[in-house]
Design an enzyme around this catalytic site. Structure first.
Site, PDB file in Angstrom:
ATOM      1  N   LYS A  16       0.815   1.699  -3.265  1.00 42.64           N
ATOM      2  CA  LYS A  16      -0.504   1.282  -2.833  1.00 42.64           C
ATOM      3  C   LYS A  16      -0.901   2.213  -1.640  1.00 42.64           C
ATOM      4  O   LYS A  16      -2.054   2.784  -1.838  1.00 42.64           O
ATOM      5  CB  LYS A  16      -0.417  -0.122  -2.162  1.00 42.64           C
ATOM      6  CG  LYS A  16      -0.060  -1.244  -3.057  1.00 42.64           C
ATOM      7  CD  LYS A  16      -0.024  -2.653  -2.461  1.00 42.64           C
ATOM      8  CE  LYS A  16       0.768  -2.843  -1.284  1.00 42.64           C
ATOM      9  NZ  LYS A  16       2.389  -2.797  -1.631  1.00 42.64           N
ATOM     10  N   ARG A  91      -2.500 -11.423   0.998  1.00 42.03           N
ATOM     11  CA  ARG A  91      -1.233 -11.572   0.717  1.00 42.03           C
ATOM     12  C   ARG A  91      -0.711 -12.938   0.271  1.00 42.03           C
ATOM     13  O   ARG A  91       0.421 -13.293  -0.052  1.00 42.03           O
ATOM     14  CB  ARG A  91      -0.399 -11.198   1.927  1.00 42.03           C
ATOM     15  CG  ARG A  91       0.496  -9.714   1.586  1.00 42.03           C
ATOM     16  CD  ARG A  91       1.144  -9.548   2.744  1.00 42.03           C
ATOM     17  NE  ARG A  91       2.281  -8.404   2.544  1.00 42.03           N
ATOM     18  CZ  ARG A  91       2.079  -7.164   2.669  1.00 42.03           C
ATOM     19  NH1 ARG A  91       1.019  -6.482   3.037  1.00 42.03           N
ATOM     20  NH2 ARG A  91       3.211  -6.617   2.384  1.00 42.03           N
ATOM     21  N   ARG A 130      11.872   6.340   0.920  1.00 43.90           N
ATOM     22  CA  ARG A 130      10.441   6.659   1.493  1.00 43.90           C
ATOM     23  C   ARG A 130      10.718   7.344   2.941  1.00 43.90           C
ATOM     24  O   ARG A 130      11.327   6.903   3.683  1.00 43.90           O
ATOM     25  CB  ARG A 130       9.723   5.556   1.581  1.00 43.90           C
ATOM     26  CG  ARG A 130       8.231   5.806   2.580  1.00 43.90           C
ATOM     27  CD  ARG A 130       7.289   4.645   2.240  1.00 43.90           C
ATOM     28  NE  ARG A 130       7.838   3.306   2.653  1.00 43.90           N
ATOM     29  CZ  ARG A 130       7.164   2.353   2.349  1.00 43.90           C
ATOM     30  NH1 ARG A 130       5.813   2.379   1.815  1.00 43.90           N
ATOM     31  NH2 ARG A 130       7.514   1.184   2.953  1.00 43.90           N
ATOM     32  N   ARG A 164      10.811   3.982   8.087  1.00 42.60           N
ATOM     33  CA  ARG A 164      10.408   2.691   8.657  1.00 42.60           C
ATOM     34  C   ARG A 164      11.563   1.616   8.572  1.00 42.60           C
ATOM     35  O   ARG A 164      12.519   1.508   7.873  1.00 42.60           O
ATOM     36  CB  ARG A 164       9.275   2.015   7.373  1.00 42.60           C
ATOM     37  CG  ARG A 164       7.834   2.515   7.887  1.00 42.60           C
ATOM     38  CD  ARG A 164       7.043   1.746   6.633  1.00 42.60           C
ATOM     39  NE  ARG A 164       6.714   0.497   6.313  1.00 42.60           N
ATOM     40  CZ  ARG A 164       5.994   0.082   5.492  1.00 42.60           C
ATOM     41  NH1 ARG A 164       5.216   0.726   5.000  1.00 42.60           N
ATOM     42  NH2 ARG A 164       6.291  -1.160   5.160  1.00 42.60           N
ATOM     43  N   ARG A 175      11.492  -8.699   1.234  1.00 42.47           N
ATOM     44  CA  ARG A 175      10.307  -8.530   1.266  1.00 42.47           C
ATOM     45  C   ARG A 175       9.683  -8.663  -0.403  1.00 42.47           C
ATOM     46  O   ARG A 175       8.689  -9.142  -0.628  1.00 42.47           O
ATOM     47  CB  ARG A 175       9.783  -7.222   1.575  1.00 42.47           C
ATOM     48  CG  ARG A 175       9.693  -6.667   3.040  1.00 42.47           C
ATOM     49  CD  ARG A 175       9.924  -5.309   3.314  1.00 42.47           C
ATOM     50  NE  ARG A 175       8.818  -4.572   2.854  1.00 42.47           N
ATOM     51  CZ  ARG A 175       8.797  -3.187   2.901  1.00 42.47           C
ATOM     52  NH1 ARG A 175       9.981  -2.584   3.295  1.00 42.47           N
ATOM     53  NH2 ARG A 175       7.840  -2.547   2.310  1.00 42.47           N
TER      54      ARG A 175
HETATM   55  P1  AP5 Z   1       3.952   3.719  -1.034  1.00 43.22           P
HETATM   56  O1  AP5 Z   1       2.549   4.302  -1.462  1.00 43.22           O
HETATM   57  O2  AP5 Z   1       4.377   3.931   0.582  1.00 43.22           O
HETATM   58  O3  AP5 Z   1       4.073   2.151  -1.281  1.00 43.22           O
HETATM   59  P2  AP5 Z   1       3.330   1.035  -0.747  1.00 43.22           P
HETATM   60  O4  AP5 Z   1       2.886   0.004  -2.094  1.00 43.22           O
HETATM   61  O5  AP5 Z   1       1.970   1.151  -0.033  1.00 43.22           O
HETATM   62  O6  AP5 Z   1       4.516   0.254   0.026  1.00 43.22           O
HETATM   63  P3  AP5 Z   1       4.356  -0.624   1.350  1.00 43.22           P
HETATM   64  O7  AP5 Z   1       6.066  -0.643   1.613  1.00 43.22           O
HETATM   65  O8  AP5 Z   1       3.663   0.280   2.316  1.00 43.22           O
HETATM   66  O9  AP5 Z   1       3.739  -1.819   1.148  1.00 43.22           O
HETATM   67  P4  AP5 Z   1       3.916  -3.343   1.880  1.00 43.22           P
HETATM   68  O10 AP5 Z   1       3.047  -3.903   1.114  1.00 43.22           O
HETATM   69  O11 AP5 Z   1       5.584  -3.784   1.671  1.00 43.22           O
HETATM   70  O12 AP5 Z   1       3.998  -3.048   3.351  1.00 43.22           O
HETATM   71  P5  AP5 Z   1       3.041  -3.124   4.272  1.00 43.22           P
HETATM   72  O13 AP5 Z   1       2.925  -2.069   5.118  1.00 43.22           O
HETATM   73  O14 AP5 Z   1       1.826  -3.580   3.818  1.00 43.22           O
HETATM   74  O15 AP5 Z   1       5.020   4.374  -1.844  1.00 43.22           O
HETATM   75  C1  AP5 Z   1       6.428   3.898  -1.642  1.00 43.22           C
HETATM   76  C2  AP5 Z   1       7.366   5.062  -1.917  1.00 43.22           C
HETATM   77  O16 AP5 Z   1       7.381   5.419  -3.397  1.00 43.22           O
HETATM   78  C3  AP5 Z   1       7.027   6.388  -1.340  1.00 43.22           C
HETATM   79  O17 AP5 Z   1       7.997   7.254  -0.892  1.00 43.22           O
HETATM   80  C4  AP5 Z   1       6.209   7.325  -2.360  1.00 43.22           C
HETATM   81  O18 AP5 Z   1       6.055   8.630  -2.234  1.00 43.22           O
HETATM   82  C5  AP5 Z   1       6.757   6.893  -3.597  1.00 43.22           C
HETATM   83  N1  AP5 Z   1       5.916   6.751  -4.516  1.00 43.22           N
HETATM   84  C6  AP5 Z   1       4.676   6.244  -4.577  1.00 43.22           C
HETATM   85  N2  AP5 Z   1       4.033   6.409  -5.780  1.00 43.22           N
HETATM   86  C7  AP5 Z   1       5.081   6.736  -6.710  1.00 43.22           C
HETATM   87  C8  AP5 Z   1       5.040   7.134  -8.183  1.00 43.22           C
HETATM   88  N3  AP5 Z   1       4.154   6.694  -9.063  1.00 43.22           N
HETATM   89  N4  AP5 Z   1       6.153   7.617  -8.701  1.00 43.22           N
HETATM   90  C9  AP5 Z   1       7.359   7.650  -7.660  1.00 43.22           C
HETATM   91  N5  AP5 Z   1       7.332   7.594  -6.582  1.00 43.22           N
HETATM   92  C10 AP5 Z   1       6.361   7.080  -5.985  1.00 43.22           C
HETATM   93  O19 AP5 Z   1       3.506  -4.439   5.178  1.00 43.22           O
HETATM   94  C11 AP5 Z   1       4.721  -4.268   6.028  1.00 43.22           C
HETATM   95  C12 AP5 Z   1       4.971  -5.650   6.776  1.00 43.22           C
HETATM   96  O20 AP5 Z   1       3.792  -5.904   7.505  1.00 43.22           O
HETATM   97  C13 AP5 Z   1       4.902  -6.873   5.995  1.00 43.22           C
HETATM   98  O21 AP5 Z   1       6.344  -6.998   5.411  1.00 43.22           O
HETATM   99  C14 AP5 Z   1       4.560  -8.012   6.819  1.00 43.22           C
HETATM  100  O22 AP5 Z   1       5.557  -8.461   7.555  1.00 43.22           O
HETATM  101  C15 AP5 Z   1       3.432  -7.230   7.389  1.00 43.22           C
HETATM  102  N6  AP5 Z   1       2.000  -7.636   6.792  1.00 43.22           N
HETATM  103  C16 AP5 Z   1       1.201  -6.845   6.246  1.00 43.22           C
HETATM  104  N7  AP5 Z   1       0.008  -7.211   5.816  1.00 43.22           N
HETATM  105  C17 AP5 Z   1       0.307  -8.413   6.080  1.00 43.22           C
HETATM  106  C18 AP5 Z   1      -0.702  -9.556   5.562  1.00 43.22           C
HETATM  107  N8  AP5 Z   1      -1.758  -9.473   5.006  1.00 43.22           N
HETATM  108  N9  AP5 Z   1      -0.314 -10.890   6.054  1.00 43.22           N
HETATM  109  C19 AP5 Z   1       1.067 -10.833   6.636  1.00 43.22           C
HETATM  110  N10 AP5 Z   1       1.877  -9.912   7.070  1.00 43.22           N
HETATM  111  C20 AP5 Z   1       1.414  -8.722   6.681  1.00 43.22           C
END
Ligand code: AP5
Length: 225
Positions: A16, A91, A130, A164, A175
């Site tokens: 994402k 979410r 990552r 991270r 997660r």
């Molecule tokens: P990346 O693009 O970083 O993936 P992502 O989908 O953004 O993953 P996140 O871990 O950031 O998502 P998340 O939803 O768990 O975390 P968030 O920060 O929102 O890509 C991942 C890896 O793959 C990278 O190394 C990239 O290079 C590689 N890659 C990408 N595309 C590729 C491809 N096509 N092929 C091969 N490799 C590829 O949330 C973190 C925490 O915050 C949550 O756990 C929660 O505690 C809290 N939080 C956030 N939002 C909320 C909410 N709305 N409500 C409650 N708690 C929340």
């Protein structure tokens, strides 16, 4: 289409953030990442950040009352007037209902929900490898799939790359459980509204990007007829 109001949906590690960085460049809309906003609060050691950190490190969702107000206020800001790209929100159905109510109040509607689908084992591989830029979290790398030119250094601004806290295997698995239990029901929620668009996240990041762009171009064309 006068404005593009988009949500990126998908499991942790689906790509994402990677796609948001590219789409932001294409469409000049703010990338609103709840994860990045929360991590900024943690780094600034605010009260909100201290509360959020406990949940994030455990792989749990931060309580709705912390998140919802923050995002509703953000989409009403000036730079989001012509559209926004939400990443990590909503979410669960409570957050989705709150967003729907806020958009209705603003007389706006969702243009599309972009679902990036990736199986669990691939998520674990991606997140374990990552690395993110310490200065700008939108600069995302992978030690195997998308390595930086110099080990441990961001190509774009020369800052240090870090792992991270929540990218440890045990937390990644928690997660994923939270995603399947609380976030995946949003797939049916938005499908029934007719706004869901699916993308195969196992394709390369460039291919996923091309397909999302093509879908958004078609949406814009459809609206002109
Ligand atoms: P990346 O693009 O970083 O993936 P992502 O989908 O953004 O993953 P996140 O871990 O950031 O998502 P998340 O939803 O768990 O975390 P968030 O920060 O929102 O890509 C991942 C890896 O793959 C990278 O190394 C990239 O290079 C590689 N890659 C990408 N595309 C590729 C491809 N096509 N092929 C091969 N490799 C590829 O949330 C973190 C925490 O915050 C949550 O756990 C929660 O505690 C809290 N939080 C956030 N939002 C909320 C909410 N709305 N409500 C409650 N708690 C929340």
């Amino acid at each position: 289409m006068s404005e593009l109001n988009l949500i990126l949906l998908g499991p942790p590690g689906a790509g994402k953030g990677t796609q948001a960085e590219r789409l932001q460049g294409d469409f000049r809309m703010p990338h609103i990442s709840t994860g990045d906003m929360l991590r900024a609060q943690v780094a600034a050691e605010t009260e909100l950040g201290q509360e959020a950190q406990r949940y994030m490190t455990a792989g749990e969702l931060v309580p709705d009352e912390v998140i919802i107000g923050m995002i509703i206020a953000r989409i009403a800001e000036d730079d989001a007037r012509d559209g926004f790209l939400l990443d990590g929100f909503p979410r669960n159905t409570e957050q989705a209902d709150a967003l729907a109510a806020a958009l209705e109040k603003l007389d706006r509607r969702l243009s599309a929900v972009l679902l990036i689908e990736v199986p669990d084992e691939e998520v674990v591989r991606r997140l374990a490898g990552r690395r993110v830029c310490v200065k700008n979290p939108s600069h995302i790398y992978h030690v195997e799939f998308d390595p930086p030119k110099r080990d441990g250094v961001c190509d774009q601004d020369g800052a240090r790359l870090i792992q991270r806290d929540d990218d440890q295997e045990e937390t990644i698995r928690r997660r994923l459980e939270v995603y399947h239990a609380q976030t995946a029901p949003l797939i049916a929620y938005y499908d029934s509204d007719g706004v869901l668009r699916r993308f195969d996240g196992l394709r390369s990041a460039d291919e996923v990007h091309d397909r999302i762009r093509a879908t958004l171009a078609t949406l814009r064309l459809e609206e002109t007829f």
